[in-house]
Write a protein that holds these residues in place. Structure first.
Motif, PDB file in Angstrom:
ATOM      1  N   UNK A  73       0.881  -1.149   0.085  1.00  0.00           N
ATOM      2  CA  UNK A  73       0.015  -0.129  -0.217  1.00  0.00           C
ATOM      3  C   UNK A  73       0.218   1.397  -0.024  1.00  0.00           C
ATOM      4  N   UNK A  74       1.674   1.008   0.667  1.00  0.00           N
ATOM      5  CA  UNK A  74       2.445   2.413   0.762  1.00  0.00           C
ATOM      6  C   UNK A  74       3.614   3.193  -0.406  1.00  0.00           C
ATOM      7  N   UNK A  75       3.502   1.443  -1.025  1.00  0.00           N
ATOM      8  CA  UNK A  75       4.012   2.116  -2.267  1.00  0.00           C
ATOM      9  C   UNK A  75       3.626   1.899  -3.760  1.00  0.00           C
ATOM     10  N   UNK A  76       2.037   1.836  -3.048  1.00  0.00           N
ATOM     11  CA  UNK A  76       1.386   2.448  -4.276  1.00  0.00           C
ATOM     12  C   UNK A  76       0.899   3.544  -4.186  1.00  0.00           C
ATOM     13  N   UNK A  77       0.744   4.061  -2.667  1.00  0.00           N
ATOM     14  CA  UNK A  77       0.238   5.502  -2.158  1.00  0.00           C
ATOM     15  C   UNK A  77       1.558   5.778  -3.055  1.00  0.00           C
ATOM     16  N   UNK A  78       3.400   5.919  -2.788  1.00  0.00           N
ATOM     17  CA  UNK A  78       4.320   6.681  -3.599  1.00  0.00           C
ATOM     18  C   UNK A  78       4.192   6.633  -5.277  1.00  0.00           C
ATOM     19  N   UNK A  79       3.564   5.905  -5.970  1.00  0.00           N
ATOM     20  CA  UNK A  79       3.327   6.123  -6.828  1.00  0.00           C
ATOM     21  C   UNK A  79       2.220   7.394  -7.351  1.00  0.00           C
ATOM     22  N   UNK A  82       3.439  10.009  -6.964  1.00  0.00           N
ATOM     23  CA  UNK A  82       4.424  10.953  -8.447  1.00  0.00           C
ATOM     24  C   UNK A  82       3.596  10.365  -9.791  1.00  0.00           C
ATOM     25  N   UNK A  83       2.533  10.281  -9.785  1.00  0.00           N
ATOM     26  CA  UNK A  83       2.117  10.890 -11.254  1.00  0.00           C
ATOM     27  C   UNK A  83       0.326  10.105 -10.476  1.00  0.00           C
ATOM     28  N   UNK A  84      -0.093  12.196 -10.165  1.00  0.00           N
ATOM     29  CA  UNK A  84      -1.785  11.808 -10.139  1.00  0.00           C
ATOM     30  C   UNK A  84      -2.383  11.537 -10.874  1.00  0.00           C
ATOM     31  N   UNK A  85      -1.736  12.174 -12.338  1.00  0.00           N
ATOM     32  CA  UNK A  85      -2.677  12.045 -13.320  1.00  0.00           C
ATOM     33  C   UNK A  85      -3.093  10.163 -14.287  1.00  0.00           C
ATOM     34  N   UNK A  86      -2.161   9.352 -13.159  1.00  0.00           N
ATOM     35  CA  UNK A  86      -2.460   8.341 -13.899  1.00  0.00           C
ATOM     36  C   UNK A  86      -3.750   7.088 -13.056  1.00  0.00           C
ATOM     37  N   UNK A  89      -3.129   3.539 -11.324  1.00  0.00           N
ATOM     38  CA  UNK A  89      -2.247   3.485 -10.413  1.00  0.00           C
ATOM     39  C   UNK A  89      -3.331   3.758  -8.480  1.00  0.00           C
ATOM     40  N   UNK A  90      -3.836   4.510  -9.120  1.00  0.00           N
ATOM     41  CA  UNK A  90      -5.327   4.828  -8.314  1.00  0.00           C
ATOM     42  C   UNK A  90      -5.743   3.540  -7.676  1.00  0.00           C
ATOM     43  N   UNK A  91      -6.598   3.019  -8.797  1.00  0.00           N
ATOM     44  CA  UNK A  91      -7.221   2.159  -9.224  1.00  0.00           C
ATOM     45  C   UNK A  91      -7.177   0.962  -8.458  1.00  0.00           C
ATOM     46  N   UNK A  92      -5.898   0.539  -8.577  1.00  0.00           N
ATOM     47  CA  UNK A  92      -4.479  -0.943  -7.888  1.00  0.00           C
ATOM     48  C   UNK A  92      -5.022  -0.399  -6.271  1.00  0.00           C
ATOM     49  N   UNK A  93      -4.883   0.579  -6.241  1.00  0.00           N
ATOM     50  CA  UNK A  93      -4.346   1.319  -4.073  1.00  0.00           C
ATOM     51  C   UNK A  93      -5.440   0.823  -4.037  1.00  0.00           C
ATOM     52  N   UNK A 109      -9.885   8.221  -0.750  1.00  0.00           N
ATOM     53  CA  UNK A 109      -9.409   8.115  -1.865  1.00  0.00           C
ATOM     54  C   UNK A 109     -10.046   8.386  -3.145  1.00  0.00           C
ATOM     55  N   UNK A 110     -11.486   7.530  -3.203  1.00  0.00           N
ATOM     56  CA  UNK A 110     -12.205   7.794  -3.822  1.00  0.00           C
ATOM     57  C   UNK A 110     -12.235   8.733  -4.639  1.00  0.00           C
ATOM     58  N   UNK A 111     -12.907   9.565  -3.503  1.00  0.00           N
ATOM     59  CA  UNK A 111     -13.857  10.712  -3.572  1.00  0.00           C
ATOM     60  C   UNK A 111     -12.544  11.787  -4.211  1.00  0.00           C
ATOM     61  N   UNK A 112     -11.004  11.541  -3.594  1.00  0.00           N
ATOM     62  CA  UNK A 112      -9.709  12.282  -4.303  1.00  0.00           C
ATOM     63  C   UNK A 112      -9.843  12.699  -5.514  1.00  0.00           C
ATOM     64  N   UNK A 113      -9.962  11.013  -6.153  1.00  0.00           N
ATOM     65  CA  UNK A 113      -9.762  10.236  -7.595  1.00  0.00           C
ATOM     66  C   UNK A 113     -10.803  10.694  -8.064  1.00  0.00           C
ATOM     67  N   UNK A 114     -11.967  11.617  -7.763  1.00  0.00           N
ATOM     68  CA  UNK A 114     -13.239  11.468  -8.895  1.00  0.00           C
ATOM     69  C   UNK A 114     -13.639  12.618  -8.764  1.00  0.00           C
TER      70      UNK A 114
END
Length: 264
Positions: A73-79, A82-86, A89-93, A109-114
């Motif tokens: 989870x920490x690694x995915x959060x870092x990803x 690093x690239x909020x436009x992808x 990576x949000x979906x995997x997390x 995270x869902x709200x932030x992503x939306x």
């Protein structure tokens, strides 16, 4: 150009090839079960390419393979950072957070992503699941209605809506939603579940209709004349099979405990 950590980066073409080489070796090592060696490869790549999210994604995948979910989870959060436009990576997390039952984090995270991807269906789906797991049925239903608005041809969304309405005790709307989901995909994965739900709702409503008819002669008379209209007038919504069953009941034999003899 010499490869160094920090702000100095290799040339674009050479750097991309070098990173791909690290990722390929790490993937091969992980497939052989040599996870520590694979992690070492990824961390070497991260030292050279600290701003590339691919390294963090790869590291998360290796940790997941080891069932080390926290580090994954920490690694995915870092990803994601690093690239909020992808969106991937949000979906995997999000998927990992839901699997772990970390619903508050998944909701946040869902709200932030939306906010970044307002039409993303996956984030809404996860948001609805997280709300449901927390017992927030109204919030989950709101999200499901948004999914239907964005993807009206997907029967899965209508099925989810039906389940939520059933949990709220809104039987007629639930019946309508189950029927729509089944009509949209009569041979799909959820078709049998929809049929089973419709049959259960028919059974539940028929028992209620008979109970009322025993005590209400006017309602019983209306049922004899037009059972579909009479039942709908009282807020019931039967399927075509349910209406057929209602027509076959000998309503003139009521009252008393006749409902137990005429409907099972």
């Amino acid at each position: 150009m010499r490869e160094t950590s920090g702000s100095a980066q290799p040339g674009k073409g050479r750097g991309t090839a070098r990173l791909a080489s690290y990722i390929k070796r790490a993937t091969s090592l992980a497939q052989q079960g040599q996870y520590e060696e694979a992690i070492a490869q990824v961390k070497q790549a991260m030292a050279i390419f600290p701003a590339d999210p691919k390294c963090s994604v790869q590291l998360a995948n290796i940790y997941r393979a080891q069932n080390k979910i926290g580090p994954a989870i920490e690694a995915m959060k870092r990803a994601v950072d690093l690239d909020p436009s992808d969106s991937s990576t949000h979906e995997q997390l999000l998927q990992t957070l839901i699997e772990l039952g970390r619903y508050d984090e998944a909701i946040g995270l869902s709200r932030k992503m939306l906010a970044t991807f307002p039409r993303n269906l996956f984030a809404r789906d996860v948001l609805g699941i997280a709300y449901l797991q927390q017992g927030k049925i109204d919030e989950s239903l709101t999200v499901t209605n948004e999914l239907i608005r964005l993807a009206p041809a997907d029967p899965a969304h209508h099925f989810k809506k039906a389940v939520l309405l059933q949990q709220k005790g809104e039987i007629a709307p639930a019946m309508s939603a189950f029927t729509r989901a089944l009509d949209m995909d009569p041979n799909g994965d959820m078709a049998d579940d929809a049929r089973e739900a419709i049959a259960a709702l028919d059974s539940y409503q028929l028992r209620q209709i008979i109970t009322i008819a025993v005590e209400d002669v006017v309602f019983r008379t209306k049922l004899l004349i037009d059972p579909e209209s009479a039942s709908m007038e009282r807020g019931f919504l039967l399927s075509s099979s349910g209406i057929t069953t209602l027509r076959q009941i000998d309503l003139e034999a009521l009252p008393g405990d006749a409902q137990n003899r005429y409907y099972h």
